[in-house]
Design a protein around this motif. Structure first.
Motif, short mmCIF file in Angstrom:
data_model
loop_
_atom_site.label_atom_id
_atom_site.label_comp_id
_atom_site.label_asym_id
_atom_site.label_seq_id
_atom_site.Cartn_x
_atom_site.Cartn_y
_atom_site.Cartn_z
N HIS A 76 -81.89 -67.25 1.81
CA HIS A 76 -83.13 -66.85 1.12
C HIS A 76 -83.69 -65.55 1.65
O HIS A 76 -83.35 -65.12 2.76
CB HIS A 76 -84.18 -67.96 1.23
N HIS A 78 -87.59 -63.12 1.82
CA HIS A 78 -88.99 -63.35 2.22
C HIS A 78 -89.88 -62.37 1.49
O HIS A 78 -90.79 -61.77 2.07
CB HIS A 78 -89.13 -63.17 3.74
N CYS A 83 -92.58 -63.37 8.14
CA CYS A 83 -92.30 -64.77 8.50
C CYS A 83 -91.87 -64.85 9.95
O CYS A 83 -90.84 -64.28 10.32
CB CYS A 83 -91.21 -65.34 7.60
N HIS A 127 -81.53 -64.68 5.23
CA HIS A 127 -80.96 -65.54 6.26
C HIS A 127 -80.91 -66.99 5.79
O HIS A 127 -81.42 -67.34 4.72
CB HIS A 127 -81.70 -65.40 7.60
FE FE2 Z 1 -86.72 -67.61 6.25
#
Ligand code: FE2
Length: 177
Positions: A76, A78, A83, A127
């Motif tokens: 995914h 971000h 994050c 990641h």
């Molecule tokens: Fe993540």
């Protein structure tokens, strides 16, 4: 000096804009906390890793994520968010990806983060987080998203398809909700 969970709450509640990722990683690195202080938010699911909302404000979500052995996030991004992640219990495996010339994603490295370890991702960083420990061990991680990440772009290792996954919250008996 190491900070308490309440001090982290105060810091997050005072935010008036997105946190820069290095600052967020620093805040999480300075924490003196473990799973005990967040016990009520440590809840697992058989279906997939579980996202447990601890606290939220206009500029952040704070979550405890609980990973049974073998559970993995999608690959995914971000988009639009900083994050930061801190490992509360167990060893977290992070595999980073980049987009290959043909549009597929390719892994560019994996690392294991031990308890107390912190890492950060933002925007189009790709990641996957996994619990790959021996002995059926569980993994618990603390996540801050600033601003809140309501959707994440998801990626397949098999083709060039792209998806979107809502950041569903499993157990929302949180303070501040
Ligand atoms: Fe993540």
């Amino acid at each position: 000096m190491a900070k308490t969970l309440d001090e982290l709450f105060d810091y997050l509640d005072r935010l008036e804009q997105r946190v820069a990722l290095p600052e967020l990683v620093g805040e999480l690195s300075d924490l003196a906390i473990d799973c005990d202080g967040l016990r009520q938010h440590v809840q697992f699911s058989d279906r997939s890793y579980a996202r447990n909302l601890v606290r939220k404000g206009p500029w952040y979500h704070l979550l405890v994520l609980c990973w049974k052995n073998g559970q993995r996030s999608p690959i995914h991004d971000h988009a639009g968010s900083s994050c930061g992640v801190r490992v509360l219990r167990g060893v977290m495996t992070e595999t980073r990806f980049e987009v290959a010339p043909n549009g597929h994603v390719k892994a560019v490295g994996s690392r294991d983060l031990a308890e107390g370890g912190v890492c950060g991702s933002q925007d189009d960083d790709l990641h996957q987080v996994s619990n790959l420990q021996a002995g059926n061990a569980e993994l618990v991680t603390l996540h801050v998203y600033s601003p809140p990440l309501m959707w994440m772009g998801t990626y397949s290792i098999l083709d060039t398809s792209r998806g979107q996954e809502p950041m569903l919250l499993e157990f929302c008996d949180a303070a501040g909700i």
